[in-house]
Design a protein around this motif. Sequence first.
Motif, short mmCIF file in Angstrom:
data_model
loop_
_atom_site.label_atom_id
_atom_site.label_comp_id
_atom_site.label_asym_id
_atom_site.label_seq_id
_atom_site.Cartn_x
_atom_site.Cartn_y
_atom_site.Cartn_z
N THR A 168 2.82 -4.48 -16.71
CA THR A 168 3.64 -4.40 -17.64
C THR A 168 4.74 -4.50 -17.24
OG1 THR A 168 2.25 -2.86 -18.63
CG2 THR A 168 4.39 -2.95 -19.66
N ASP A 169 5.75 -5.66 -17.87
CA ASP A 169 7.00 -5.84 -17.52
C ASP A 169 7.95 -5.07 -18.84
OD1 ASP A 169 6.90 -7.13 -14.99
OD2 ASP A 169 6.00 -8.86 -16.39
N PHE A 170 8.97 -4.30 -18.26
CA PHE A 170 10.14 -3.92 -19.48
C PHE A 170 11.30 -4.40 -19.35
CE2 PHE A 170 7.04 -0.77 -18.26
CZ PHE A 170 6.30 -0.19 -19.39
N THR A 218 12.55 1.82 -15.75
CA THR A 218 11.16 1.17 -15.21
C THR A 218 11.17 0.25 -15.75
OG1 THR A 218 10.32 3.77 -15.10
CG2 THR A 218 9.00 1.58 -15.18
N THR A 219 11.41 -0.89 -14.77
CA THR A 219 11.12 -2.37 -15.07
C THR A 219 9.65 -3.05 -15.12
OG1 THR A 219 11.65 -3.11 -12.86
CG2 THR A 219 13.51 -2.99 -14.28
N HIS A 260 8.03 -0.13 -10.53
CA HIS A 260 9.31 -0.56 -10.08
C HIS A 260 10.56 -0.16 -10.87
CE1 HIS A 260 7.78 -3.87 -7.59
NE2 HIS A 260 6.55 -3.53 -8.12
N ILE A 261 11.48 0.58 -10.17
CA ILE A 261 12.51 1.16 -10.83
C ILE A 261 13.94 0.42 -10.21
CG2 ILE A 261 14.17 3.21 -11.19
CD1 ILE A 261 11.61 4.80 -10.58
N ILE A 277 10.58 0.77 -5.26
CA ILE A 277 9.01 0.77 -5.65
C ILE A 277 8.13 2.11 -5.23
CG2 ILE A 277 6.78 -0.57 -5.01
CD1 ILE A 277 9.05 -2.77 -4.16
N LEU A 278 7.40 2.66 -6.29
CA LEU A 278 6.58 3.93 -6.02
C LEU A 278 5.39 3.46 -6.08
CD1 LEU A 278 9.69 4.55 -7.06
CD2 LEU A 278 8.70 6.90 -7.93
N THR A 279 4.26 4.00 -5.05
CA THR A 279 3.25 3.76 -5.19
C THR A 279 2.38 4.70 -5.23
OG1 THR A 279 3.51 1.45 -4.07
CG2 THR A 279 1.27 2.27 -4.16
#
Length: 285
Positions: free
Chosen positions: A261-263, A235-236, A227-228, A182-184
């Motif tokens: 956004t969800d991938f 990237t999810t 989120h990765i 998780i990158l913020t």
Amino acid sequence: MIIFMKKWTALLSIATLTLGLAACNETATPVQEKEVTETSKLTLQEVYDKSMKVSEELKSVKGTIDMNQTMTMPSEEMTLDIKSVLDMEYILEPMQMHQKGTTTMMGMGEGGESQETEMETYITEDAMYVYEGTTAQWKKFPQEMVDQIKSSANQTDPATQLQPLQEYLEQVEFEQDDDTYILTLKGSGEEFTALVKDQVDEALQNLTAGENINLDFTINSVDYVVHIDKESYQTTKLDTVIDMDMTMEGETINLKMDAKTDFSKFNEIGEIVVPQEIIDSATSI
């Protein structure tokens, strides 16, 4: 007024897509909200590099977008609330897209009630079809419009978005749970304005067929969470909360946006086909 507001709405995705990931040499801290048993020793730089490589190899993806926007135009004493829910399937090369969803403008209908508009778009190698919910009709756009949209869409290449952001390494909070990195990134002011200016200007010119349109903007604040997936490095999920001022043609608008956004379906979409009934019924513009 409605035409002017629609023009601003069309620019929102450009500004949104110009933010990206950053990286630095530290390991991820377990999130505090839940117990984490599967921890990784990879540094943020290593995760960034792996994610960058995966992004460069990405061929197709599905995105589900839930976005709330509030636009305020002080000169008109007007505030517009917009909610958009979209599903999009996207093939990078050759560029193809299918997007479907609804946009709800609060208080824009007769009597001040909310006005919901259905939207659907197909873009293939040689055509673009757009469904207008207000007229319940499909329209086919000319080739030059297709070329402009494709040129602008190239700005969304994940690898292109990742590259210029390494200078923000130390500003990224790096966490992990059992499945996800998780990158913020949080910030405001001139440094974030400078980050997106060139990309917004280029994308804007592509969309306006080279017309000389000046767009000035200031990032008041931004919270950006990526989120990765720990296994695939895809990237999810991407969450963006942004407050920005934009000035165009002498008018200034404040935009507050919360987009989630969800991938999914990474590299699973082989082709996007326009149904024959749409081709047959569409009116050429």
